[in-house]
Design an enzyme around this catalytic site. Sequence first.
Site, PDB file in Angstrom:
ATOM      1  N   HIS A 236     -10.153   1.197   1.822  1.00 13.19           N
ATOM      2  CA  HIS A 236      -9.674   2.522   2.261  1.00 13.19           C
ATOM      3  C   HIS A 236     -10.840   3.481   2.551  1.00 13.19           C
ATOM      4  CE1 HIS A 236      -5.328   2.561   2.055  1.00 13.19           C
ATOM      5  NE2 HIS A 236      -5.312   1.988   0.873  1.00 13.19           N
TER       6      HIS A 236
ATOM      7  N   CYS B 299       0.851  -1.192   0.000  1.00 19.65           N
ATOM      8  CA  CYS B 299       0.000   0.000   0.000  1.00 19.65           C
ATOM      9  C   CYS B 299       0.882   1.235   0.000  1.00 19.65           C
ATOM     10  CB  CYS B 299      -0.880  -0.026   1.253  1.00 19.65           C
ATOM     11  SG  CYS B 299      -1.946   1.417   1.408  1.00 19.65           S
TER      12      CYS B 299
ATOM     13  N   HIS C 137      -8.946  -3.768  -2.165  1.00 23.99           N
ATOM     14  CA  HIS C 137      -7.994  -3.020  -1.336  1.00 23.99           C
ATOM     15  C   HIS C 137      -8.372  -1.537  -1.278  1.00 23.99           C
ATOM     16  CE1 HIS C 137      -3.695  -2.039  -0.047  1.00 23.99           C
ATOM     17  NE2 HIS C 137      -4.188  -0.864  -0.380  1.00 23.99           N
ATOM     18  N   GLU C 138      -8.638  -0.965  -2.452  1.00 23.48           N
ATOM     19  CA  GLU C 138      -8.978   0.468  -2.504  1.00 23.48           C
ATOM     20  C   GLU C 138     -10.335   0.735  -1.850  1.00 23.48           C
ATOM     21  OE1 GLU C 138      -6.589   2.328  -3.125  1.00 23.48           O
ATOM     22  OE2 GLU C 138      -5.370   0.766  -4.047  1.00 23.48           O
TER      23      GLU C 138
HETATM   24 ZN    ZN Z   1      -3.703   1.087   0.030  1.00 22.50          ZN
END
Ligand code: ZN
Length: 151
Positions: A134, A88, A130-131
């Site tokens: 966030h 990341c 993953h995004e």
């Molecule tokens: Zn990330």
Amino acid sequence: MAIRNIIQVGDETLRKKSFPVTDFGEKTAQLLDDMKETLIKSEGVGLAAPQIGVLRRIFIVLIDDEYYECINPVIIKQSGKQIGEEGCLSVRGKYGTVERPMKITCSYFDRNGKARKTTVSGFTARAFCHEYDHLDGVLYIDKANDVKECK
Ligand code: ZN
């Protein structure tokens, strides 16, 4: 366009939940352009708005020639699983193994406010998940149990 500073783990902004985008005008377009430039400069595959300190539900993914801009994304379907390594841009110098769905369908809006839907699999699905995390203040290090230093 401008390169934005990517904030790092420890900054509490990364742990906050982002708000939906309601403005599909010039300001959002500018933000997306800045995010893309920042992502390319950082040689990453994805970037979420909170990583540059903007608590809005926006992420971008750039893998080879595939480029996605997702505003107010919702993962509406997921199937299978894959286990692989992830890093990341907000957790520099580290990587870890994370389980993700193999295939997902994501609905979102583009920069013009048009509703879209895409199905992605493999590494692209991993990047989307993953995004997406966030936007809810979740980092991959919360899900990996083997976070290691890059050599
Ligand atoms: Zn990330």
